[in-house]
Design a protein around this motif. Structure first.
Motif, mmCIF file in Angstrom:
data_model
loop_
_atom_site.group_PDB
_atom_site.id
_atom_site.type_symbol
_atom_site.label_atom_id
_atom_site.label_comp_id
_atom_site.label_asym_id
_atom_site.label_seq_id
_atom_site.Cartn_x
_atom_site.Cartn_y
_atom_site.Cartn_z
ATOM 1 N N ILE A 1 -4.906 31.100 -13.995
ATOM 2 C CA ILE A 1 -4.080 30.994 -12.782
ATOM 3 C C ILE A 1 -4.887 30.357 -11.663
ATOM 4 N N ARG A 2 -6.125 30.794 -11.540
ATOM 5 C CA ARG A 2 -7.026 30.311 -10.497
ATOM 6 C C ARG A 2 -7.195 28.794 -10.599
ATOM 7 N N ARG B 1 -3.098 26.508 -10.470
ATOM 8 C CA ARG B 1 -2.042 27.077 -9.637
ATOM 9 C C ARG B 1 -0.721 26.299 -9.721
ATOM 10 N N GLU B 2 -0.813 24.983 -9.521
ATOM 11 C CA GLU B 2 0.403 24.176 -9.473
ATOM 12 C C GLU B 2 1.189 24.259 -10.778
ATOM 13 N N VAL C 1 1.790 34.718 -6.953
ATOM 14 C CA VAL C 1 0.722 33.920 -7.559
ATOM 15 C C VAL C 1 -0.420 33.730 -6.563
ATOM 16 N N ASP C 2 -0.059 33.445 -5.321
ATOM 17 C CA ASP C 2 -1.100 33.241 -4.318
ATOM 18 C C ASP C 2 -1.835 34.539 -4.005
ATOM 19 N N ILE D 1 -4.406 34.967 -6.602
ATOM 20 C CA ILE D 1 -5.571 34.093 -6.413
ATOM 21 C C ILE D 1 -6.482 34.630 -5.314
#
Length: 423
Positions: A7-8, A11-12, A29-30, A33
RNA sequence: GGAGAGGUGUCUGAGUGGUCGAAAGAGCACGCCUGGAAAGUGUGUAUACGCCAAAAGUGUAUCGAGGGUUCGAAUCCCUCCCUCUCCGCCA
């Protein structure tokens, strides 16, 4: 569960893929992170301090041994003071990690590139249709009436004993169940699956491993006194056989099949579409499961799909294969094929199998790894599929094979049923 | 359910406060030895997360789980879980 490192770094891509599954919580998601970077920062500082404290403790030991008690005592004071800081940092770290985990398990698996966009079942892609939909005689009956007419299944008796959705199979109805189970298991064994017979109750760790917990406990029956759940599918105990396991490379692929009853609460689903065998709280199913090398999982998915289709063909049932759209897919799946048979009396398709590739979604939760060519541990891919679920197979068999003289048993089943007709 | 014993690495098994991620043996891998094998012999053989571009390396944690005592815990204390033995019950 997705891997944080992925994920890190992507992201996109993660957001884009999640959108296909109609999952739009960008914030989540953010958050993940951010929490991850907080986690690492805390880990660095706490480990640095621990490292200093460890060195100091070692030094104290040395001083004690050589009789330099004063120097040791001086060092003790200082080291003791670090302890508070370490404790604080470790607690913070645990808290952040806990929050990270909680958010992480809320993310569904990323769908495969071939998964069509869409929200409703109507948007599933029909991959293929096989066989001719039978035309039935004038006075054809739906399966629940056939079941009553030939005294195969007693839904009312089940209500008396347990409640709606727990049918009682009788006589040739019961034998037909047994025949189908034996037939499906034999076919799975021929295809290379090793049979297992499993516990029907699972603990929380198992429920977490395959993705039923947290959040989906409402779909399972719960035995509170012992904190156990009745299995909704054999997928759970079979896949959990390999929880916390590191397989040797040459042990892949792992192939298992198993028959179990399945228990689903199916809360809130009533009405015409759940009549008869269409939707039950308890039903029988033969499940196939594979644990494979990541490079092979999509080939294996096709193989499993083919296996299921061969069963349907052998039973002489018209069926179609759907590639589920993002919105209709399961939480943990990357790609799912549903197989549906044509119910001639109800004039509609009935789902009889679902075959999915979970990629590393389950194995990450299960800690199911294998040793790859470089000798490193790597998450395996898990797949499973129904081969097959009985009730709707029985429903379509009864309906589609009905004649004026009775119901014809498919040839492949006769060695198992020991009768050719229900009349 | 009652009584007792115990949970250490792939396995067996040592280890009751410091040099312990952990003796020893077995197993496994690779090498030597051999015509080939066995025996013998040498080396290696946990996982996760982090640091590092990466490898090398290195830090931290992990001896059933969680908490506590201590400068320091596999080792002492507390709680929980599990396994085994005997008794009871039982398909």
């Amino acid at each position: 569960m997705l891997q944080v490192s992925y994920i890190r770094d992507n992201r996109e891509q993660v957001l884009e893929r999640l959108a296909v599954k109609n999952f739009k919580q960008v914030g989540l998601v953010d958050d993940i992170i951010v929490l991850d970077s907080q986690r690492r920062a805390l880990q660095i500082s706490s480990e640095e301090l621990q490292s200093k404290a460890n060195a100091s403790a070692k030094q104290i030991g040395e001083l004690m041994r050589t009789g330099k008690k004063d120097e040791a005592d001086a060092l003790k004071g200082q080291t003791g003071a670090w302890k508070e800081d370490i404790k604080k940092l470790t607690e913070d770290l645990a808290a952040v990690d806990e929050e990270l985990q909680q958010k992480l398990v809320l993310l569904p698996n990323l769908p495969h590139a071939s998964v069509p966009k869409g929200i409703t079942p109507e948007e599933n892609e029909v991959v293929l249709e096989h066989g001719n939909k039978p035309t039935l005689p004038e006075n054809a009956l739906p399966h629940w009436e056939l079941a009553a007419k030939y005294d195969l299944i007693d839904f009312e008796l089940g209500v008396k004993i347990t409640g709606a959705g727990f049918p009682v199979y009788k006589g040739k109805g019961a034998k037909l169940q047994r025949a189908l189970i034996a037939y499906f298991l034999d076919e799975a064994e021929k295809a290379g699956y090793a049979e297992v017979m499993l516990p029907l109750l699972i603990n929380e760790a198992s429920g977490f491993g395959t993705g039923q917990l947290p959040d989906k406990e409402g779909q399972m029956y719960y035995v509170g006194m012992d904190n156990l759940f009745l299995i909704p599918t054999a997928e759970v105990p079979i896949t959990n056989l390999y929880r916390d396991v590191i397989l040797k490379g040459e042990e892949l692929p792992v192939m298992n099949c198993g028959y179990t009853p399945c228990f689903r609460r199916e809360a809130g689903s009533y009405g015409a579409h759940v009549r008869g065998l269409n939707r039950l709280h308890q039903f029988d199913k033969v499940e196939i499961v594979q644990v494979v090398h990541p490079d092979k999982s999509y080939d294996v998915l096709e193989t499993m799909s083919t296996h299921v289709q061969s069963l349907l063909q052998n039973l002489g049932l018209a069926y179609r294969v759907l590639r589920l759209c993002g919105g209709d897919m399961g939480f943990g799946s990357a790609l799912t094929y549903d197989m549906e048979t044509w119910s001639a009396a109800q004039q509609r398709w009935l789902e009889v199998s679902s075959v999915s590739n979970f990629e590393t979604f389950q194995s990450n939760r299960l800690k199911l790894r294998f040793r790859n060519a470089e000798g490193k541990t790597q998450l395996a891919h898990t797949l499973n599929g129904s081969a097959l679920a009985l009730p709707r197979i029985v429903a379509t068999l009864l309906e589609n094979n009905q004649t004026a003289d009775g119901i014809r048993i498919p040839e492949v089943l006769v060695p198992y049923t020991k009768f050719e007709w229900i009349s």
